[in-house]
Scaffold this active site. Structure first.
Site, mmCIF file in Angstrom:
data_model
loop_
_atom_site.group_PDB
_atom_site.id
_atom_site.type_symbol
_atom_site.label_atom_id
_atom_site.label_comp_id
_atom_site.label_asym_id
_atom_site.label_seq_id
_atom_site.Cartn_x
_atom_site.Cartn_y
_atom_site.Cartn_z
ATOM 1 N N TYR A 2 9.369 32.334 49.885
ATOM 2 C CA TYR A 2 9.573 33.748 50.460
ATOM 3 C C TYR A 2 8.880 34.054 51.874
ATOM 4 O O TYR A 2 8.365 33.410 52.408
ATOM 5 C CB TYR A 2 8.387 34.619 49.575
ATOM 6 C CG TYR A 2 8.733 35.230 47.946
ATOM 7 C CD1 TYR A 2 9.924 35.396 47.272
ATOM 8 C CD2 TYR A 2 7.802 35.125 47.264
ATOM 9 C CE1 TYR A 2 10.517 35.959 46.706
ATOM 10 C CE2 TYR A 2 7.384 35.149 46.095
ATOM 11 C CZ TYR A 2 9.133 36.159 46.023
ATOM 12 O OH TYR A 2 9.229 36.237 44.481
ATOM 13 N N ASN B 199 8.567 40.786 35.161
ATOM 14 C CA ASN B 199 9.005 40.056 36.770
ATOM 15 C C ASN B 199 7.363 39.640 37.280
ATOM 16 O O ASN B 199 7.615 39.924 38.377
ATOM 17 C CB ASN B 199 9.328 40.884 37.288
ATOM 18 C CG ASN B 199 10.751 40.320 37.572
ATOM 19 O OD1 ASN B 199 11.298 39.370 36.600
ATOM 20 N ND2 ASN B 199 11.624 41.378 37.895
ATOM 21 N N ARG C 199 5.074 37.519 39.534
ATOM 22 C CA ARG C 199 5.885 36.313 40.178
ATOM 23 C C ARG C 199 4.024 35.555 41.834
ATOM 24 O O ARG C 199 4.107 36.167 42.412
ATOM 25 C CB ARG C 199 6.627 37.158 41.870
ATOM 26 C CG ARG C 199 7.888 38.160 41.679
ATOM 27 C CD ARG C 199 8.634 36.507 41.449
ATOM 28 N NE ARG C 199 9.632 37.229 40.538
ATOM 29 C CZ ARG C 199 10.221 37.161 39.611
ATOM 30 N NH1 ARG C 199 9.824 37.279 39.049
ATOM 31 N NH2 ARG C 199 11.705 37.512 39.744
ATOM 32 N N GLY D 209 17.754 34.836 37.460
ATOM 33 C CA GLY D 209 18.459 36.163 37.606
ATOM 34 C C GLY D 209 19.433 36.376 36.465
ATOM 35 O O GLY D 209 19.374 37.337 35.943
ATOM 36 N N ALA D 210 18.996 35.631 35.032
ATOM 37 C CA ALA D 210 19.003 36.277 34.029
ATOM 38 C C ALA D 210 18.174 36.518 33.474
ATOM 39 O O ALA D 210 19.102 38.118 33.171
ATOM 40 C CB ALA D 210 18.620 34.115 33.082
ATOM 41 N N ASP E 11 17.053 39.477 34.730
ATOM 42 C CA ASP E 11 17.481 40.598 35.772
ATOM 43 C C ASP E 11 18.336 41.350 34.637
ATOM 44 O O ASP E 11 18.700 42.251 34.541
ATOM 45 C CB ASP E 11 18.332 40.893 37.174
ATOM 46 C CG ASP E 11 16.591 40.685 37.735
ATOM 47 O OD1 ASP E 11 15.474 40.374 37.508
ATOM 48 O OD2 ASP E 11 16.613 39.713 38.515
ATOM 49 N N ASP F 10 22.081 35.970 41.680
ATOM 50 C CA ASP F 10 21.652 36.679 40.823
ATOM 51 C C ASP F 10 23.017 37.390 40.615
ATOM 52 O O ASP F 10 22.905 38.020 38.950
ATOM 53 C CB ASP F 10 20.775 37.364 41.502
ATOM 54 C CG ASP F 10 19.784 36.838 41.572
ATOM 55 O OD1 ASP F 10 19.365 35.258 41.212
ATOM 56 O OD2 ASP F 10 18.046 37.246 42.778
HETATM 57 O O1 KDG Z 1 14.801 38.188 39.666
HETATM 58 C C1 KDG Z 1 15.691 37.386 40.561
HETATM 59 C C2 KDG Z 1 14.225 37.886 41.732
HETATM 60 O O2 KDG Z 1 13.381 36.483 41.491
HETATM 61 C C3 KDG Z 1 15.101 37.573 42.522
HETATM 62 O O3 KDG Z 1 16.737 38.149 42.630
HETATM 63 C C4 KDG Z 1 14.654 37.484 44.066
HETATM 64 O O4 KDG Z 1 13.869 39.748 43.175
HETATM 65 C C5 KDG Z 1 13.376 39.031 43.802
HETATM 66 C C6 KDG Z 1 12.038 37.922 43.653
HETATM 67 O O5 KDG Z 1 11.104 38.982 44.792
HETATM 68 O O6 KDG Z 1 11.449 37.277 42.906
#
Ligand code: KDG
Length: 332
Positions: A113, A177, A179, A270-271, A273, A309
């Site tokens: 990132y 989600n 991360r 992206g799957a 989402d 995505d």
């Molecule tokens: O769900 C797909 C996302 O991981 C990507 O579009 C990027 O939003 C994102 C992230 O913060 O990881």
């Protein structure tokens, strides 16, 4: 207090989050050897809004981008997909975030990132307050566990949006989600448990559900869905990609749905989402949980068959064809 009327012509869904540009290596191999990159507009919440718009449910994004080419690219893409962007502030003092990733060859792809102190991470309660009428007028507020991880002001913005949606009696959906590049499991759990408790619909992968419920077993999807639902949401969904998905709703009865076979997985990102977009479209239409999972799985399958995505997110017609089991005949 009775809920204020829904905005007649306004967006049906509002999502809060950072939209970024993903630079994806053109060829499989380690990031160190990548020479060409394809730029895709990305961002979990934006992906969901585009997916919903294609299925006939218009939405709006509340967020921030920089005054730069990447920010412009984000805005153009969202506008062209019919997503309302008047709630996206252009911040001249910060840059639009980037994500760079390799294409997997052996093992998982490498993802980096470039979003620290980005425009999107400056989202604040003021941005949310400016959109209060839109949030209160929409039927659904969609959130992910990414936004509160970005900065304290983003976390406060999420809380403000929840307060507005709740106060107006609107639905709230949360995709966990998690991360790991943004925060630790302990930080995520502490921040996300109260958000999940406020939600009507929560979507999680097996690992994410296990993280929230403090459970080591990620195999038993029924157990995970039940425990996730016990955290407070009306509907808990655990999605396991090729292993299918399980949902548990208000009656506590589990609903199980196998995944749709995908002959070639081109790009798995992206799957999740796409799955969420399909699920939420069905929920907005008052369809059964069984149907919602079928829509969700079909949308997820459509997304992984295409690069990027957003490009694979199906239209309503494409979703219907997928669900009817139509083969790849030429459409005339
Ligand atoms: O769900 C797909 C996302 O991981 C990507 O579009 C990027 O939003 C994102 C992230 O913060 O990881």
């Amino acid at each position: 207090m009775s809920a204020p009327p829904l905005t007649e012509s306004g967006p049906e869904v509002v999502a809060l989050g950072e939209c970024l540009v993903a630079m994806v290596a053109g060829r499989p191999g380690p990031l160190a050897e990548a020479r060409q990159f394809d730029a895709h507009v990305a961002g979990s919440e934006a992906n969901v809004l585009v997916g919903l718009a294609r299925l006939g449910h218009p939405g709006a994004l509340v967020g921030r981008v920089g005054r730069d080419g990447f920010g412009q690219s984000v805005l153009r893409r969202l506008r062209s997909e019919g997503v309302e962007i008047s709630g996206v502030t252009i911040d001249p003092s910060r840059q639009t975030a980037l994500l760079v990733r390799s294409r997997s060859h052996v093992g998982p792809a490498e993802l980096r990132y470039y979003r620290t102190d980005s425009a999107g991470s400056r989202l604040s309660t003021e941005d949310v307050e400016r959109q209060s009428r839109v949030i209160e007028g929409a039927r659904l507020l969609h959130l992910t566990g990414i936004t509160p991880a970005l900065s304290p002001s983003c976390a406060a913005a999420v809380q403000a949006a929840i307060g507005l949606a709740r106060g107006a009696g609107r639905m709230i959906s949360v995709d966990v989600n998690y991360r790991r590049l943004l925060w630790s499991e302990a930080e995520a759990r502490a921040a996300l448990l109260p958000i999940v408790a406020e939600a009507d619909v929560v979507i999680a992968g097996p690992d994410e559900a296990a993280l929230l419920i403090g459970h080591a077993d990620t195999e038993d999807l029924l157990l995970l869905a039940g425990a996730l639902r016990a955290l407070g949401p009306g509907i808990a969904v655990v999605k396991a990609g090729p292993e299918g998905a399980v949902a548990m709703g208000h009656n506590g009865e589990p609903v199980v749905c196998p995944s749709l076979p995908v002959p070639t997985i081109v790009d798995p990102i992206g799957a999740g989402d796409a799955f969420t977009a399909g699920l939420l479209a069905a929920v907005l239409e008052g369809r059964s949980l069984d149907e919602a999972l079928r829509w969700a799985n079909a949308c997820g399958a459509a997304a992984v068959a295409v690069d990027g995505d957003m490009p694979g997110l199906p239209t309503r017609e494409e979703l219907e064809r997928l669900l009817s089991g139509a083969s790849g005949d030429i459409v005339r």
